[in-house]
Design a protein around this motif. Structure first.
Motif, PDB file in Angstrom:
ATOM      1  N   VAL A 135       0.897  -1.304  -0.188  1.00  0.00           N
ATOM      2  CA  VAL A 135      -0.069  -0.051   0.105  1.00  0.00           C
ATOM      3  C   VAL A 135       0.971   1.133  -0.089  1.00  0.00           C
ATOM      4  N   ASP A 136       0.666   2.028  -0.813  1.00  0.00           N
ATOM      5  CA  ASP A 136       1.357   3.256  -1.123  1.00  0.00           C
ATOM      6  C   ASP A 136       0.979   4.252   0.441  1.00  0.00           C
ATOM      7  N   PRO A 137       2.381   4.682   1.036  1.00  0.00           N
ATOM      8  CA  PRO A 137       1.935   5.606   2.258  1.00  0.00           C
ATOM      9  C   PRO A 137       1.079   6.785   1.932  1.00  0.00           C
ATOM     10  N   VAL A 138       1.025   7.167   0.966  1.00  0.00           N
ATOM     11  CA  VAL A 138       0.034   8.511   0.544  1.00  0.00           C
ATOM     12  C   VAL A 138      -1.338   8.162   0.516  1.00  0.00           C
ATOM     13  N   HIS A 139      -1.614   7.044  -0.144  1.00  0.00           N
ATOM     14  CA  HIS A 139      -3.015   6.103  -0.224  1.00  0.00           C
ATOM     15  C   HIS A 139      -3.461   5.944   1.206  1.00  0.00           C
ATOM     16  N   PHE A 140      -2.473   5.297   2.031  1.00  0.00           N
ATOM     17  CA  PHE A 140      -2.860   4.907   3.469  1.00  0.00           C
ATOM     18  C   PHE A 140      -3.182   6.046   4.235  1.00  0.00           C
ATOM     19  N   GLY A 141      -2.518   7.341   3.803  1.00  0.00           N
ATOM     20  CA  GLY A 141      -2.903   8.450   4.838  1.00  0.00           C
ATOM     21  C   GLY A 141      -4.289   8.925   4.535  1.00  0.00           C
ATOM     22  N   ILE A 142      -4.800   8.773   3.053  1.00  0.00           N
ATOM     23  CA  ILE A 142      -6.078   9.160   2.781  1.00  0.00           C
ATOM     24  C   ILE A 142      -7.010   7.920   3.461  1.00  0.00           C
ATOM     25  N   ILE A 143      -6.805   6.741   3.359  1.00  0.00           N
ATOM     26  CA  ILE A 143      -7.920   5.985   4.278  1.00  0.00           C
ATOM     27  C   ILE A 143      -7.782   6.060   5.678  1.00  0.00           C
ATOM     28  N   MET A 144      -6.732   6.472   6.122  1.00  0.00           N
ATOM     29  CA  MET A 144      -6.669   6.834   7.785  1.00  0.00           C
ATOM     30  C   MET A 144      -7.458   8.064   8.061  1.00  0.00           C
ATOM     31  N   VAL A 145      -7.307   9.182   7.395  1.00  0.00           N
ATOM     32  CA  VAL A 145      -7.966  10.411   7.503  1.00  0.00           C
ATOM     33  C   VAL A 145      -9.442  10.234   7.211  1.00  0.00           C
ATOM     34  N   VAL A 146      -9.862   9.487   6.025  1.00  0.00           N
ATOM     35  CA  VAL A 146     -11.425   9.376   5.613  1.00  0.00           C
ATOM     36  C   VAL A 146     -11.843   8.534   6.858  1.00  0.00           C
ATOM     37  N   ASN A 147     -11.239   7.545   7.446  1.00  0.00           N
ATOM     38  CA  ASN A 147     -11.891   6.644   8.442  1.00  0.00           C
ATOM     39  C   ASN A 147     -12.117   7.529   9.781  1.00  0.00           C
ATOM     40  N   LEU A 148     -11.043   8.040   9.988  1.00  0.00           N
ATOM     41  CA  LEU A 148     -11.239   8.999  11.427  1.00  0.00           C
ATOM     42  C   LEU A 148     -11.954  10.251  11.243  1.00  0.00           C
ATOM     43  N   ALA A 149     -12.276  10.655   9.686  1.00  0.00           N
ATOM     44  CA  ALA A 149     -13.309  11.812   9.914  1.00  0.00           C
ATOM     45  C   ALA A 149     -14.721  11.169   9.947  1.00  0.00           C
ATOM     46  N   ILE A 150     -14.665  10.063   9.558  1.00  0.00           N
ATOM     47  CA  ILE A 150     -16.396   9.405   9.914  1.00  0.00           C
ATOM     48  C   ILE A 150     -16.478   9.218  11.253  1.00  0.00           C
ATOM     49  N   GLY A 151     -15.441   9.065  12.129  1.00  0.00           N
ATOM     50  CA  GLY A 151     -15.592   9.090  13.277  1.00  0.00           C
ATOM     51  C   GLY A 151     -15.916  10.539  13.961  1.00  0.00           C
ATOM     52  N   PHE A 152     -15.799  11.462  13.414  1.00  0.00           N
ATOM     53  CA  PHE A 152     -16.155  12.935  13.931  1.00  0.00           C
ATOM     54  C   PHE A 152     -17.678  12.893  14.006  1.00  0.00           C
ATOM     55  N   ALA A 153     -18.281  11.809  13.251  1.00  0.00           N
ATOM     56  CA  ALA A 153     -19.645  12.005  13.146  1.00  0.00           C
ATOM     57  C   ALA A 153     -20.686  10.894  13.709  1.00  0.00           C
TER      58      ALA A 153
ATOM     59  N   VAL B 215     -18.266   5.030   0.660  1.00  0.00           N
ATOM     60  CA  VAL B 215     -17.066   5.892   0.185  1.00  0.00           C
ATOM     61  C   VAL B 215     -15.820   5.558   0.647  1.00  0.00           C
ATOM     62  N   LEU B 216     -15.818   5.370   1.758  1.00  0.00           N
ATOM     63  CA  LEU B 216     -14.297   4.694   2.537  1.00  0.00           C
ATOM     64  C   LEU B 216     -14.128   3.314   1.970  1.00  0.00           C
ATOM     65  N   LEU B 217     -14.896   2.573   1.631  1.00  0.00           N
ATOM     66  CA  LEU B 217     -14.562   1.196   0.936  1.00  0.00           C
ATOM     67  C   LEU B 217     -13.872   1.524  -0.443  1.00  0.00           C
ATOM     68  N   ALA B 218     -14.545   2.412  -1.209  1.00  0.00           N
ATOM     69  CA  ALA B 218     -14.212   2.698  -2.618  1.00  0.00           C
ATOM     70  C   ALA B 218     -12.727   3.309  -2.596  1.00  0.00           C
ATOM     71  N   VAL B 219     -12.510   4.351  -1.638  1.00  0.00           N
ATOM     72  CA  VAL B 219     -11.288   4.923  -1.538  1.00  0.00           C
ATOM     73  C   VAL B 219     -10.170   4.017  -1.200  1.00  0.00           C
ATOM     74  N   THR B 220     -10.660   3.009  -0.074  1.00  0.00           N
ATOM     75  CA  THR B 220      -9.630   1.823   0.088  1.00  0.00           C
ATOM     76  C   THR B 220      -9.107   1.121  -0.971  1.00  0.00           C
ATOM     77  N   TYR B 221     -10.185   0.500  -1.661  1.00  0.00           N
ATOM     78  CA  TYR B 221      -9.793  -0.536  -2.776  1.00  0.00           C
ATOM     79  C   TYR B 221      -9.775  -0.041  -3.955  1.00  0.00           C
ATOM     80  N   ILE B 222      -9.919   1.384  -4.150  1.00  0.00           N
ATOM     81  CA  ILE B 222      -9.518   1.932  -5.540  1.00  0.00           C
ATOM     82  C   ILE B 222      -8.459   2.949  -5.433  1.00  0.00           C
ATOM     83  N   PRO B 223      -7.437   2.541  -5.368  1.00  0.00           N
ATOM     84  CA  PRO B 223      -6.329   3.725  -5.045  1.00  0.00           C
ATOM     85  C   PRO B 223      -6.214   4.935  -5.995  1.00  0.00           C
TER      86      PRO B 223
END
Length: 627
Positions: free
Chosen positions: A556-574, A610-618
């Motif tokens: 997994v590309d580190p930049v891609h993982f950064g997006i996965i992580m932030v989108v994940n945690l953004a969902i946690g805000f709500a 959306v998170l799953l799409a971002v995760t599995y479609i780099p």
């Protein structure tokens, strides 16, 4: 969730206390105001010097001193501002347990919280004095400014000494309110917490590290301080590193130019938000989308997307936009719980669309390009916004919430664009400067903060003598909380590395499965759970050293993982029960959190898709990033 002491109460105390009360209330403010203004002007000057002034001077006399001076001032105001966060009880903490305690027990636990914090404050104060003495005895010279290093290092005894003073004041205030018995009980609980290590009980280092971290979180100690305390206790218990390492890292870990982008982005959002920016963006979105079914909801989401490109913060987006749009939606007949839910969800976009403080922190923690993270976050953020819009359109049409019937024309839309032009320039400055190769992310953030200050003072005129100091204090306090979190997380991460914790966890997970799809699914579940009770910035600094080695081993590309992580945690805000966006939205509408939580679940389901799409479609993240 944060506990905030009303400022009016503090002001009243200061008034009654005469000069000493005024001094107690304001001692940090002149230094913080001057310091924040100085670093904004210094880095803005550095940027213009490099690209404008050198054109007329043949590059002579390059301003090499600016970055070093700005870094030192940044470190000073970060630790000075921490005392204001203590005084106002503004810190990132896990309050899930505290809030459910019987009311009569809460004062004692709050004093325990302060006492634990005080332990770290006094330890760093003492070690900071030793470090300054060492620098005086064996002087080192800063390369650009040619000043002895003991001068910038003096912030450790001064800053942590002031923090300790504020903690003692807070403890005394709580004892006066709750009684001496609460103070004695708190002292006993604190002694029990530290007793196992102090009496030398033989425990594994990892047990001490994670066990104490969990205990401090449960007690309600701020997350950053919990990291520092757990590291301190582990160093005492295991002896793997000298204890004074904590003081050294408290300085060196934030002596970093990229980290300075955080207060600058916060400042840009605060300054622009104080100038009537939110209203102009909402008017523009309403002109473009207001005639459709659910038009006000669509305009709200679009405004959150615009504001996300300025604020870099989810809760700030909800507060700024929700205070305008939630009452407007209720007035137009929308269900008030839906109004809160859609604003809370749309506010999560605030950390996906650049600039984004979580991306800055992930970039520093993972050694990834912050510029690449910014551009990679655009499509996931816009995609999340479009999905929320589609749901709002369908749901509003089903409920009969039609758009506002008023005349809209290309001329009225053009006028709305013109009114919002200065607000819309901020992302142009930031992203254009970075991707045009003109500015680093930190320089772009400083220029955006300078621009926001200028526009707020002289164009929108929302910043004035009555509120400019409060705006500066908000920036300093908010950024200080994040900076201390990063400093203590660096210590925590180094202790983990010495104990080979990331390597052990990676070996365990990869021993269970090396399937990339399954590993990413497990990490998504973990992050979604953590995001429900831990603030995104804290989760990033704690988890990146653990999770990044795992995902890079499966390609997994580190930049891609950064997006996965932030989108994940953004969902946690709500996400209930402790999603901070939900608290902000429900407080704006003065409704029960439980009702809003029920309304938001289908929306969260769409965000997870959306998170799953971002995760599995780099490609959704990486398509605009070069090699």
């Amino acid at each position: 969730m944060e506990h905030v002491m009303p400022t009016s109460h503090v002001t009243e105390e200061a008034r009654k206390g005469g000069f000493l009360g005024w001094l107690d209330e304001n001692i940090e403010k002149p230094f913080l105001f001057a310091g924040l203004l100085a670093i904004i002007l210094i880095i803005t000057f550095q940027t213009f010097y490099r690209y404008i002034i050198t054109q007329f001077t043949d590059g002579a006399g390059s301003a090499v001193w600016t970055e070093e001076l700005a870094r030192f001032i940044f470190i000073w105001i970060s630790y000075l501002a921490a005392s204001i966060a203590i005084k106002n009880r503004e810190n990132i903490r896990v309050d899930f347990v505290y809030d459910r305690l019987p009311v009569k027990w809460q004062p004692a636990f709050w004093i325990v919280n302060d006492l634990c914090y005080l332990v770290l404050g006094v330890v760093v104060l003492v070690m900071g004095i030793d470090l300054v003495r060492f620098q005086i005895r064996f002087p080192q010279i800063a390369p650009a400014l040619q000043i002895p290093y003991y001068l910038p290092y003096m912030i450790l005894p001064i800053g942590f000494g002031l923090m300790s003073l504020r903690l003692v004041q807070d403890i005394w205030k709580e004892i006066k309110k709750a009684g001496i018995k609460s103070g004695i009980a708190a002292a006993g609980i604190t002694a029990v917490i530290f007793a196992p290590v102090l009496i030398g009980i033989d425990l594994a280092s990892t047990t001490i590290l994670f066990g104490y971290f969990a205990i401090f979180l449960v007690v309600g100690v701020p997350i950053g301080i919990s990291l520092g305390l757990a590291s301190l206790v582990t160093l005492i218990g295991s002896g793997t590193l000298p204890v004074d390492y904590i003081a050294q890292v408290s300085f060196t870990s934030i002596d970093s130019f990229p980290i300075m982008a955080i207060p600058f982005f916060i400042a840009a959002g605060v300054f622009m938000g104080s100038g009537g920016l939110s209203t102009r963006l909402l008017n523009l979105a309403d002109e473009m989308l207001g005639s459709l079914p659910g038009g006000m909801a669509l305009a709200t989401i679009a405004t959150c997307m615009f504001f996300a490109a300025i604020s870099g913060s989810g809760p700030a987006t909800v507060a700024a936009i929700g205070s305008l749009t939630i009452p407007a939606m209720i007035e137009r007949g929308y269900d008030k719980f839906f109004a809160c839910a859609i604003v809370a969800a749309a506010g999560a976009i605030g950390v996906m669309i650049p600039p984004s403080n979580p991306f800055v922190i992930y970039g520093v923690a993972s050694q990834s390009s912050i510029g690449k993270l910014f551009i990679a976050g655009v499509i996931p953020g816009v995609l999340t916004g479009l999905v929320l819009m589609a749901f709002s359109y369908w749901y509003s049409k089903k409920k009969g919430w039609m758009g506002e019937a008023k005349e809209r024309s290309p001329k009225s839309i053009a006028k709305a664009f013109w009114d919002a032009k200065l607000a819309l320039m901020v992302p142009v400055i930031v992203l254009g400067g970075i991707y045009g190769g003109l500015m680093t992310p930190t320089e772009a953030a400083a220029v955006a903060a300078f621009y926001g200050l200028f526009v707020g003072l002289f164009v929108y005129k929302g910043l004035n003598m009555s509120n400019i100091v409060d705006a500066f204090m908000e920036v300093c306090s908010t950024s200080a909380i994040v900076i201390i979190l990063m400093a203590m997380a660096t210590v925590f991460g180094y202790v983990m590395t010495v104990e080979q914790v990331p390597a052990k966890i990676a070996s365990f997970i990869l021993g269970v499965t090396e399937n990339k799809i399954l590993i990413l699914l497990l990490i998504n579940v973990l992050l979604l759970v953590i995001g429900t009770f831990m603030e995104a910035l804290a989760a990033i600094v704690i988890l990146v050293p653990i999770l990044l080695p795992i995902v890079t081993k499966v390609g997994v590309d580190p930049v891609h993982f950064g997006i996965i992580m932030v989108v994940n945690l953004a969902i946690g805000f709500a996400t209930p029960p402790v999603g901070v966006n939900l608290f902000v939205a429900s407080s704006v509408a003065k409704v029960k959190l439980e009702e809003v939580s029920r309304q938001i679940f289908p929306i969260l389901g769409l965000m997870i898709l959306v998170l799953l799409a971002v995760t599995y479609i780099p490609e959704l993240s990486l398509m605009f990033i070069g090699d």
